[in-house]
Design a protein around this motif. Sequence first.
Motif, short mmCIF file in Angstrom:
data_model
loop_
_atom_site.label_atom_id
_atom_site.label_comp_id
_atom_site.label_asym_id
_atom_site.label_seq_id
_atom_site.Cartn_x
_atom_site.Cartn_y
_atom_site.Cartn_z
N ARG A 86 -10.47 7.69 -3.55
CA ARG A 86 -9.78 6.54 -2.96
C ARG A 86 -10.25 5.23 -3.58
O ARG A 86 -9.45 4.34 -3.85
N GLN A 87 -11.56 5.12 -3.80
CA GLN A 87 -12.09 3.89 -4.38
C GLN A 87 -11.57 3.69 -5.80
O GLN A 87 -11.25 2.56 -6.20
N GLN A 108 -7.90 2.61 -5.56
CA GLN A 108 -7.81 1.24 -5.06
C GLN A 108 -8.19 0.24 -6.16
O GLN A 108 -7.55 -0.81 -6.29
N ARG A 109 -9.21 0.56 -6.94
CA ARG A 109 -9.62 -0.33 -8.02
C ARG A 109 -8.52 -0.44 -9.06
O ARG A 109 -8.23 -1.53 -9.57
N THR A 115 0.11 -1.82 -9.07
CA THR A 115 0.40 -0.95 -7.93
C THR A 115 1.58 -0.02 -8.22
O THR A 115 1.94 0.79 -7.37
N TYR A 140 0.27 2.89 -0.61
CA TYR A 140 -0.56 1.70 -0.79
C TYR A 140 0.31 0.44 -0.77
O TYR A 140 -0.03 -0.56 -0.11
N GLN A 199 0.21 -2.68 1.95
CA GLN A 199 -0.04 -4.06 1.54
C GLN A 199 1.00 -5.03 2.08
O GLN A 199 0.71 -6.20 2.33
#
Length: 248
Positions: free
Chosen positions: A147-148, A151-152, A159, A187, A191
Amino acid sequence: MKRFMALLKRNDCEDSPQTKLLDEAGRLCQNLQHSSRCLEKLVKAMEQGRHWGFLLTNIHIVRASVLVHIHSSQYDVACKLLENCRAIEKEELVQLWNEVHYHKAMEKWHKQSLTPVQKFRCRKRNPPPASLCPEGIKNRNYPKEVRQMLQRFAMEMTTKPSRQQREGLARATNLQPQHIYNWFANYRRRQKTRPSQPKKPVKSAEGLHEDTGLEQMGMPLVTNNPGWEQADRGQVCFSNGTFLLPGR
């Protein structure tokens, strides 16, 4: 079909149905699954028979009956049938349970299909009963490190990754490209509901190792000149020129 109807009628006179009846019924349900009229006639005859409960131990018969009820918009009847059937293929029964609620939602919203997000919400609102899922619904969350990393990538790159980028991320995370596609779709949706926040400054390659623990995941980082166009196939390049190589 006529021979099966005769076999079904003979078994109605017996206390213990023959195994041949179950096998023949399952075979017919498979062969007639694309003929809704014949399948509906077959299911109706079996439902009115004496050994309907016994026949529901066959997954092909269960599936055929559920499809007939979906076609007739009898969603509650289909759900009750799934709850009470004795077929042992639990995963397929859960899939049928979800299909019932997908079609119910499509009829309610006057849609021909549902998006992955709409299907996800539908499953959340209508979890399968314990009889179909005795061990509970499996946790579908990805590991923290994955996930990290995603996300990065979303914060520093885009996106809306291209197909090549999704394939590279899939190899690096040991996921399927469709999983990557769905994650970024979810995601972007999340957002939209959050207030905008200033982007954090890009960290060095060493900082990325510390934050995400990619070394422990077997995803080495090497530095290079900035620019996605310089990345080889299967690599993921961040904005600071750091390449994420798929785990060996």
